[in-house]
Design a protein around this motif. Structure first.
Motif, PDB file in Angstrom:
ATOM      1  N   SER A 194      40.482 -17.844  43.002  1.00 62.81           N
ATOM      2  CA  SER A 194      39.223 -16.783  42.479  1.00 62.81           C
ATOM      3  C   SER A 194      38.610 -17.529  41.470  1.00 62.81           C
ATOM      4  N   ASP A 216      39.023 -12.841  47.449  1.00 61.49           N
ATOM      5  CA  ASP A 216      39.199 -11.738  46.636  1.00 61.49           C
ATOM      6  C   ASP A 216      37.887 -10.816  46.791  1.00 61.49           C
ATOM      7  N   THR A 268      36.218 -12.542  38.170  1.00 62.13           N
ATOM      8  CA  THR A 268      36.638 -11.215  38.916  1.00 62.13           C
ATOM      9  C   THR A 268      35.893 -10.183  38.491  1.00 62.13           C
ATOM     10  N   ALA A 299      45.428 -14.992  43.943  1.00 65.84           N
ATOM     11  CA  ALA A 299      46.128 -14.949  45.312  1.00 65.84           C
ATOM     12  C   ALA A 299      47.723 -15.057  44.943  1.00 65.84           C
ATOM     13  N   SER A 357      45.911  -6.578  45.916  1.00 65.32           N
ATOM     14  CA  SER A 357      46.195  -7.995  46.135  1.00 65.32           C
ATOM     15  C   SER A 357      45.361  -8.549  47.097  1.00 65.32           C
ATOM     16  N   SER A 358      44.868  -9.891  47.164  1.00 62.89           N
ATOM     17  CA  SER A 358      43.777 -10.437  47.945  1.00 62.89           C
ATOM     18  C   SER A 358      44.214 -11.181  49.195  1.00 62.89           C
TER      19      SER A 358
END
Length: 265
Positions: free
Chosen positions: A72, A93, A119, A209, A226-227
């Protein structure tokens, strides 16, 4: 074939398991370069742009139809390199951020400070996109005492206040040190405890992650995103789209995106 660019080897078995469970026709090739994250943490994500571009070019030279960046912190850098390498480059993400952006009160949990600003910025992008150009964005608060002044300033720049919603950030103290020492259970326990401490949120985002497995350890009733799974599914769609346009097929179509409240990686 889908190439994955990781900054930790722990991601390799996670994505291999998801491939076997949900995308059995997909061929994966993993590249792990933990120095990318170390340098991005020390000097900022822009400092690794050339190294990321080189890694992506190497993946394409190896036959990749698309590349998925699973870090990320450097995801935005990787996306910006797509035009240079000639294949889709996705950040893991983004689908998670799109799901989170549908909610007004969003909590972002991270173990690395440099992950927070990218993010929040990504959620802001997806909020604008989801609002069909109405210009909605997110308001980040609070930035947290654990962030250094540079990180705090980047966070302010990443989130534009307009009253449409909030993103609150939570940095899990001590968690990354456990991750780096190999204490993954301790890492996940600290992340889960941080998630359970969140109040006044409509959804909780696990920004990295590596946090995905912590979702199975939480007790909160707030949906936890979650990614890895949605990120991989999006990358599969990119590979399939390339096959439809005439390239050699590398994967079977992915399943429909899972509901936001699901907590499995």
């Amino acid at each position: 074939m889908l190439a994955l660019l990781h900054t930790s080897p722990v991601h390799v078995p996670v994505f291999d398991a998801l491939q076997g469970r949900h995308h059995p026709g997909l061929r994966l090739r993993h590249t792990v370069d933990d120095a990318l994250l170390a340098r991005a943490r020390s000097h900022g994500p822009a400092a690794v742009a050339d190294a990321v571009r080189s890694a992506l070019a190497g993946a394409v030279a190896g036959g990749a139809d698309a590349v998925l960046c699973t870090c990320s912190t450097i995801g935005a850098v990787a996306e910006r390199c797509a035009a240079d390498v000639g294949v889709p480059v996705l950040r893991v993400d983004r689908p998670m951020a799109a799901a989170a952006a549908a909610h007004r009160r969003i909590a972002v949990v991270a173990a690395v400070a440099t992950t927070l600003a990218p993010t929040v910025a990504l959620i802001g992008e997806e909020r604008v996109r989801g609002e069909a150009g109405r210009g909605a964005a997110v308001r980040a608060e609070p930035l947290g005492e654990a962030l250094d002044p540079a990180d705090r300033e980047r966070m302010r720049e990443a989130a534009v206040p307009d009253g449409s919603g909030t993103v609150r950030t939570h940095l899990v103290g001590g968690a990354w040190e456990r991750f780096e020492s190999g204490d993954h259970d301790g890492y996940l326990d600290l992340v889960a405890a941080a998630v359970d401490s969140v109040r006044d949120a409509d959804v909780i985002v696990l920004a990295q992650a590596s946090m995905a497995a912590a979702a199975a350890r939480v007790n909160t009733s707030i949906p936890v995103l979650s990614s890895p799974r949605p990120g991989l599914a999006a990358a599969v769609r990119a590979v399939v789209a390339g096959a439809v346009e005439g390239e050699a097929p590398s994967a079977a179509p992915s399943a429909a995106p899972e509901p936001a409240a699901r907590r499995e990686p």
